[in-house]
Design an enzyme around this catalytic site. Structure first.
Site, PDB file in Angstrom:
ATOM      1  N   PRO A   3      25.498  26.299 -88.225  1.00 22.93           N
ATOM      2  CA  PRO A   3      25.961  27.673 -87.946  1.00 22.93           C
ATOM      3  C   PRO A   3      27.352  27.615 -87.347  1.00 22.93           C
ATOM      4  O   PRO A   3      27.597  26.917 -86.360  1.00 22.93           O
ATOM      5  CB  PRO A   3      24.934  28.177 -86.926  1.00 22.93           C
ATOM      6  CG  PRO A   3      24.435  26.937 -86.245  1.00 22.93           C
ATOM      7  CD  PRO A   3      24.473  25.851 -87.271  1.00 22.93           C
ATOM      8  N   GLN A  20      20.344  32.376 -87.216  1.00 24.05           N
ATOM      9  CA  GLN A  20      20.542  31.972 -85.825  1.00 24.05           C
ATOM     10  C   GLN A  20      20.871  33.180 -84.952  1.00 24.05           C
ATOM     11  O   GLN A  20      21.749  33.977 -85.280  1.00 24.05           O
ATOM     12  CB  GLN A  20      21.668  30.949 -85.676  1.00 24.05           C
ATOM     13  CG  GLN A  20      21.756  30.459 -84.225  1.00 24.05           C
ATOM     14  CD  GLN A  20      22.776  29.383 -83.999  1.00 24.05           C
ATOM     15  OE1 GLN A  20      23.962  29.682 -83.901  1.00 24.05           O
ATOM     16  NE2 GLN A  20      22.340  28.142 -83.891  1.00 24.05           N
ATOM     17  N   CYS A  34      25.617  26.584 -77.755  1.00 22.95           N
ATOM     18  CA  CYS A  34      27.019  26.983 -77.930  1.00 22.95           C
ATOM     19  C   CYS A  34      27.753  26.933 -76.584  1.00 22.95           C
ATOM     20  O   CYS A  34      27.322  27.561 -75.615  1.00 22.95           O
ATOM     21  CB  CYS A  34      27.108  28.391 -78.516  1.00 22.95           C
ATOM     22  SG  CYS A  34      28.818  28.950 -78.737  1.00 22.95           S
ATOM     23  N   LYS A  81      18.503  25.169 -81.556  1.00 23.36           N
ATOM     24  CA  LYS A  81      19.659  24.271 -81.555  1.00 23.36           C
ATOM     25  C   LYS A  81      20.104  24.084 -80.115  1.00 23.36           C
ATOM     26  O   LYS A  81      20.324  25.067 -79.395  1.00 23.36           O
ATOM     27  CB  LYS A  81      20.797  24.831 -82.399  1.00 23.36           C
ATOM     28  CG  LYS A  81      21.939  23.833 -82.627  1.00 23.36           C
ATOM     29  CD  LYS A  81      22.900  24.330 -83.702  1.00 23.36           C
ATOM     30  CE  LYS A  81      23.889  23.227 -84.092  1.00 23.36           C
ATOM     31  NZ  LYS A  81      24.850  22.894 -83.031  1.00 23.36           N
ATOM     32  N   ASP A 116      30.114  13.735 -91.435  1.00 22.63           N
ATOM     33  CA  ASP A 116      30.635  14.052 -92.753  1.00 22.63           C
ATOM     34  C   ASP A 116      30.177  12.999 -93.749  1.00 22.63           C
ATOM     35  O   ASP A 116      29.339  12.153 -93.417  1.00 22.63           O
ATOM     36  CB  ASP A 116      32.164  14.189 -92.736  1.00 22.63           C
ATOM     37  CG  ASP A 116      32.872  12.927 -92.254  1.00 22.63           C
ATOM     38  OD1 ASP A 116      32.338  11.812 -92.465  1.00 22.63           O
ATOM     39  OD2 ASP A 116      33.963  13.035 -91.666  1.00 22.63           O
ATOM     40  N   GLY A 122      29.189  20.577 -89.953  1.00 21.37           N
ATOM     41  CA  GLY A 122      29.861  21.799 -89.549  1.00 21.37           C
ATOM     42  C   GLY A 122      31.268  21.892 -90.092  1.00 21.37           C
ATOM     43  O   GLY A 122      31.504  22.316 -91.214  1.00 21.37           O
TER      44      GLY A 122
END
Length: 332
Positions: free
Chosen positions: A20, A80, A111, A150, A214, A233
């Protein structure tokens, strides 16, 4: 065939997850990531407080989840949500269910952004664990969809992750996505895959590893964390092909070479998707920052990138991209 994993008995077609990302993982990037093979994609963070106060932007985001078409790939969608007030969070769940189409309800407790922290939401919940656990139990009892979460591995310091995550599982949470840094560490520095591995060894539900992953390091992330899946992300912004690359590598194929032409083709698809779900001005504004990331690292694209950030319509974007491609062909 790629390896799969399941959340609450729902099979995810592979182990590669779109994180997200506020301002980025709208319908357009979700759909493009699904096209490229992502097994699970997340919406942007949606505010519980905004929804119960009838925010038109939030309702629009929810309606756009009905546009997600994963019939060809089997990709699943996690919605989310975030908030700092228990009453608002619980009040919002039936509203989210009435307005959106999704497979999992994800609660953000990781977050670190200041405007989220000021609401005592996001990673601030790691300071409110005594409130978080009963809240999650109530969320699980209310939600018609499996509840997942999360988190980060701590607020200022690494917390007792084994204890915390066992408690999360006991609350009825069906999967845990873990950013392997503390709130203090933000998005920089080494990712603590060893701590994610501690979590993996402590619970029976799926664990998804997150943090600077990645196509170049995902195998190392799997090896060190032993996670069930990895979450991508920032790399997916401007390079949604990251998911196809990881699937190719897992299955022993050499990923297709990236060219400016192939990246522009993906950018055009992104433009098609975003202009199909947003008005011209907001879509143009969002794509100014995203479009240039598709061209990062390629020679002779500086002028094009400077031009794209001034675009005000889909037609302008396409015209500039086609003009660049035509000049490329002329010089070959």
């Amino acid at each position: 065939m790629p390896k799969t994993f399941s959340i609450a008995g729902i099979e995810i077609p592979n182990r590669y997850v779109l994180a997200p990302l506020a301002g980025f993982t709208d319908y357009s990037l979700r759909q493009l990531s699904s096209d490229m093979g992502a097994g699970l994609v997340y919406t942007e963070m949606e505010s519980c407080e905004s929804l119960i106060h009838n925010s038109s932007a939030t309702w629009e985001d929810l309606r756009n989840t009905y546009k997600d078409d994963h019939s060809k790939t089997g990709t699943k969608l996690a919605l989310q949500i975030f908030g700092g007030k228990q009453e608002s969070i619980l009040q919002s769940i039936p509203l989210f269910e009435s307005g959106a189409k999704y497979d999992f309800l994800d609660f953000n407790a990781g977050c670190p952004v200041p405007k989220v922290m000021r609401q005592k939401a996001g990673a601030y919940w790691l300071n409110r664990l005594d409130e978080l656990f009963p809240l999650l139990e109530k969320m699980v009892s209310i939600s018609r969809k499996p509840v997942i979460i999360k988190i980060r591995i701590g607020f200022d310091e690494i917390m007792d992750v084994r204890h915390v995550c066992r408690k999360l599982e006991a609350c009825g949470v069906r999967a845990i996505a873990v950013h392997g840094r503390t709130r203090r560490e933000g998005f920089a520095g080494d990712v603590h895959y060893d701590v994610i591995r501690e979590i993996q060894e402590s619970v029976t539900i799926p664990v998804i590893a997150n943090g600077s992953i990645d196509e170049r390091n995902f195998q190392d992330a799997f090896e060190k964390s032993k996670a069930d899946a990895v979450m991508i992300g920032q790399r997916a912004i401007g390079y949604p092909k990251v998911f196809k690359d990881m699937l190719d590598i897992e299955e022993g194929r050499t990923p297709e070479r990236n060219t400016v032409e192939s990246q522009i083709a993906l950018l055009k698809r992104h433009l098609d998707y975003i202009f199909s779900c947003k008005e011209e001005k907001p879509a143009s504004d969002i794509m100014r920052g995203i479009s240039v990331r598709y061209l990062k690292g390629f020679d002779n694209t500086k002028a094009l990138r400077l031009s794209l950030v001034q675009s005000r319509s889909k037609e302008e974007y396409i015209e500039k991209l086609d003009s660049f491609l035509n000049r490329q062909e002329t010089t070959i």
